[in-house]
Design a protein around this motif. Sequence first.
Motif, PDB file in Angstrom:
ATOM      1  N   SER A  49      -2.751   5.117   6.607  1.00 26.98           N
ATOM      2  CA  SER A  49      -3.460   5.811   5.483  1.00 26.98           C
ATOM      3  C   SER A  49      -3.488   7.532   5.382  1.00 26.98           C
ATOM      4  CB  SER A  49      -4.998   5.308   5.332  1.00 26.98           C
ATOM      5  OG  SER A  49      -4.723   3.900   5.169  1.00 26.98           O
ATOM      6  N   ASN A  50      -3.477   7.787   6.815  1.00 24.54           N
ATOM      7  CA  ASN A  50      -3.594   9.113   6.846  1.00 24.54           C
ATOM      8  C   ASN A  50      -1.990   9.913   6.525  1.00 24.54           C
ATOM      9  OD1 ASN A  50      -5.947   9.726   7.497  1.00 24.54           O
ATOM     10  ND2 ASN A  50      -5.688  10.073   9.448  1.00 24.54           N
ATOM     11  N   ALA A  51      -0.912   9.056   6.925  1.00 21.69           N
ATOM     12  CA  ALA A  51       0.358   9.542   6.535  1.00 21.69           C
ATOM     13  C   ALA A  51       0.777   9.474   5.102  1.00 21.69           C
ATOM     14  CB  ALA A  51       1.388   8.468   7.220  1.00 21.69           C
ATOM     15  N   ILE A  52      -0.116   8.475   4.333  1.00 20.87           N
ATOM     16  CA  ILE A  52       0.053   8.398   3.030  1.00 20.87           C
ATOM     17  C   ILE A  52      -0.690   9.770   2.246  1.00 20.87           C
ATOM     18  CG2 ILE A  52      -0.714   7.320   0.822  1.00 20.87           C
ATOM     19  CD1 ILE A  52      -0.340   4.572   2.593  1.00 20.87           C
ATOM     20  N   LYS A  53      -1.678   9.923   2.492  1.00 22.47           N
ATOM     21  CA  LYS A  53      -2.851  10.972   1.932  1.00 22.47           C
ATOM     22  C   LYS A  53      -1.803  12.322   2.259  1.00 22.47           C
ATOM     23  CE  LYS A  53      -6.959   9.261   3.550  1.00 22.47           C
ATOM     24  NZ  LYS A  53      -8.414   9.776   4.133  1.00 22.47           N
ATOM     25  N   TYR A  54      -1.213  12.655   3.632  1.00 19.20           N
ATOM     26  CA  TYR A  54      -0.728  13.928   3.718  1.00 19.20           C
ATOM     27  C   TYR A  54       0.708  14.065   3.525  1.00 19.20           C
ATOM     28  CZ  TYR A  54      -5.709  14.439   5.058  1.00 19.20           C
ATOM     29  OH  TYR A  54      -7.044  14.204   5.030  1.00 19.20           O
ATOM     30  N   SER A  55       1.341  13.023   2.846  1.00 19.30           N
ATOM     31  CA  SER A  55       2.755  13.064   2.652  1.00 19.30           C
ATOM     32  C   SER A  55       3.137  13.371   1.110  1.00 19.30           C
ATOM     33  CB  SER A  55       3.435  11.926   3.113  1.00 19.30           C
ATOM     34  OG  SER A  55       3.289  12.017   4.452  1.00 19.30           O
ATOM     35  N   ALA A  56       4.193  13.832   0.900  1.00 18.89           N
ATOM     36  CA  ALA A  56       4.446  13.935  -0.601  1.00 18.89           C
ATOM     37  C   ALA A  56       5.132  12.848  -0.964  1.00 18.89           C
ATOM     38  CB  ALA A  56       5.598  15.034  -0.624  1.00 18.89           C
ATOM     39  N   ASP A  57       5.244  12.715  -2.454  1.00 26.02           N
ATOM     40  CA  ASP A  57       5.861  11.396  -3.051  1.00 26.02           C
ATOM     41  C   ASP A  57       7.148  11.231  -2.454  1.00 26.02           C
ATOM     42  OD1 ASP A  57       3.874  10.974  -4.802  1.00 26.02           O
ATOM     43  OD2 ASP A  57       4.713  11.611  -6.750  1.00 26.02           O
ATOM     44  N   GLN A  58       7.610  10.162  -2.265  1.00 27.65           N
ATOM     45  CA  GLN A  58       8.853   9.639  -1.748  1.00 27.65           C
ATOM     46  C   GLN A  58       9.194  10.037  -0.327  1.00 27.65           C
ATOM     47  OE1 GLN A  58      11.458   7.734  -3.485  1.00 27.65           O
ATOM     48  NE2 GLN A  58       9.710   7.709  -5.006  1.00 27.65           N
TER      49      GLN A  58
ATOM     50  N   LEU B  44       0.910  -1.139  -0.014  1.00 22.24           N
ATOM     51  CA  LEU B  44      -0.055   0.074   0.038  1.00 22.24           C
ATOM     52  C   LEU B  44       1.050   1.310   0.140  1.00 22.24           C
ATOM     53  CD1 LEU B  44      -2.927   1.234   0.353  1.00 22.24           C
ATOM     54  CD2 LEU B  44      -2.229   1.046   2.826  1.00 22.24           C
ATOM     55  N   VAL B  45       1.755   1.266   0.815  1.00 23.35           N
ATOM     56  CA  VAL B  45       2.688   2.539   0.875  1.00 23.35           C
ATOM     57  C   VAL B  45       3.648   2.698  -0.336  1.00 23.35           C
ATOM     58  CG1 VAL B  45       4.677   3.416   2.291  1.00 23.35           C
ATOM     59  CG2 VAL B  45       2.864   2.165   3.409  1.00 23.35           C
ATOM     60  N   GLU B  46       4.397   1.519  -0.693  1.00 22.60           N
ATOM     61  CA  GLU B  46       4.856   1.541  -2.075  1.00 22.60           C
ATOM     62  C   GLU B  46       4.027   1.913  -3.247  1.00 22.60           C
ATOM     63  OE1 GLU B  46       7.043  -2.196  -2.455  1.00 22.60           O
ATOM     64  OE2 GLU B  46       8.624  -1.285  -0.789  1.00 22.60           O
ATOM     65  N   ALA B  47       2.910   1.403  -3.413  1.00 22.37           N
ATOM     66  CA  ALA B  47       2.194   2.021  -4.421  1.00 22.37           C
ATOM     67  C   ALA B  47       1.577   3.527  -4.369  1.00 22.37           C
ATOM     68  CB  ALA B  47       0.692   1.116  -4.346  1.00 22.37           C
ATOM     69  N   ALA B  48       1.645   4.026  -3.256  1.00 24.95           N
ATOM     70  CA  ALA B  48       1.609   5.283  -2.980  1.00 24.95           C
ATOM     71  C   ALA B  48       2.888   6.176  -3.149  1.00 24.95           C
ATOM     72  CB  ALA B  48       1.043   5.909  -1.964  1.00 24.95           C
ATOM     73  N   ASN B  49       4.012   5.453  -3.569  1.00 27.40           N
ATOM     74  CA  ASN B  49       5.271   6.291  -3.893  1.00 27.40           C
ATOM     75  C   ASN B  49       5.778   6.669  -2.534  1.00 27.40           C
ATOM     76  OD1 ASN B  49       7.483   6.639  -5.614  1.00 27.40           O
ATOM     77  ND2 ASN B  49       6.657   8.516  -6.192  1.00 27.40           N
ATOM     78  N   ARG B  50       5.643   5.891  -1.348  1.00 22.24           N
ATOM     79  CA  ARG B  50       6.196   6.495  -0.073  1.00 22.24           C
ATOM     80  C   ARG B  50       6.969   5.257   0.207  1.00 22.24           C
ATOM     81  NH1 ARG B  50       2.719   9.501  -2.063  1.00 22.24           N
ATOM     82  NH2 ARG B  50       1.419  10.779  -1.040  1.00 22.24           N
ATOM     83  N   ASN B  51       7.868   5.552   1.452  1.00 22.04           N
ATOM     84  CA  ASN B  51       8.663   4.632   1.958  1.00 22.04           C
ATOM     85  C   ASN B  51       8.257   4.389   3.452  1.00 22.04           C
ATOM     86  OD1 ASN B  51      10.756   4.851  -0.228  1.00 22.04           O
ATOM     87  ND2 ASN B  51      10.889   6.973   0.318  1.00 22.04           N
ATOM     88  N   LEU B  52       8.217   3.266   3.717  1.00 23.59           N
ATOM     89  CA  LEU B  52       7.918   2.747   5.224  1.00 23.59           C
ATOM     90  C   LEU B  52       9.088   2.060   5.746  1.00 23.59           C
ATOM     91  CD1 LEU B  52       5.701   2.031   7.054  1.00 23.59           C
ATOM     92  CD2 LEU B  52       5.614  -0.328   6.097  1.00 23.59           C
TER      93      LEU B  52
END
Length: 158
Positions: free
Chosen positions: A61-70, A26-34
């Motif tokens: 999910s909130n962290a994904i929504k309100y964070s920028a790519d990468q 889920l995190v990687e699909a949103a282009n974020r790092n966990l």
Amino acid sequence: SRMRIIPKRDHLSLWLQAQAQLLTPLVEAANRNLELILPPQDILCCFDAEALGQALLNLVSNAIKYSADQGSIVIQTEETADTAILRVEDEGIGIAPEEQHLIFERFYRTDRSRSRKTGGTGIGLTIVKAIVAAHGGTITVESQVGQGSCFLVTLPKA
């Protein structure tokens, strides 16, 4: 209605490792790092794995929504003599100090979240708070606008 929580004594770090594996796609699909940071020794804690999993999913999910790519999302645990602390931290837009006490209210969305095209109903953090309270714990937030947020879930240890 009352939420039914059936806590059992379990290893918080082992549970978090399994949760991180589930959340990574889920995190990687949103282009974020966990990133998962665990203490050297596991923490024994009483919790309902399914309910706490829902709370963690809402926070991530909130962290994904309100964070920028990468952007990075960090999940970390620590303990005190009586409590286990679960931290979910992001590098997102942050929450203004005057709104931080309101974000756990049902249907409340900050001005900054309403202006973003992220969707949401404003009940995710209300659900998290109810789950944590049903465990006998607390949730707080530390946040600075433009620098991100850190949600701290404190649970009684086993």
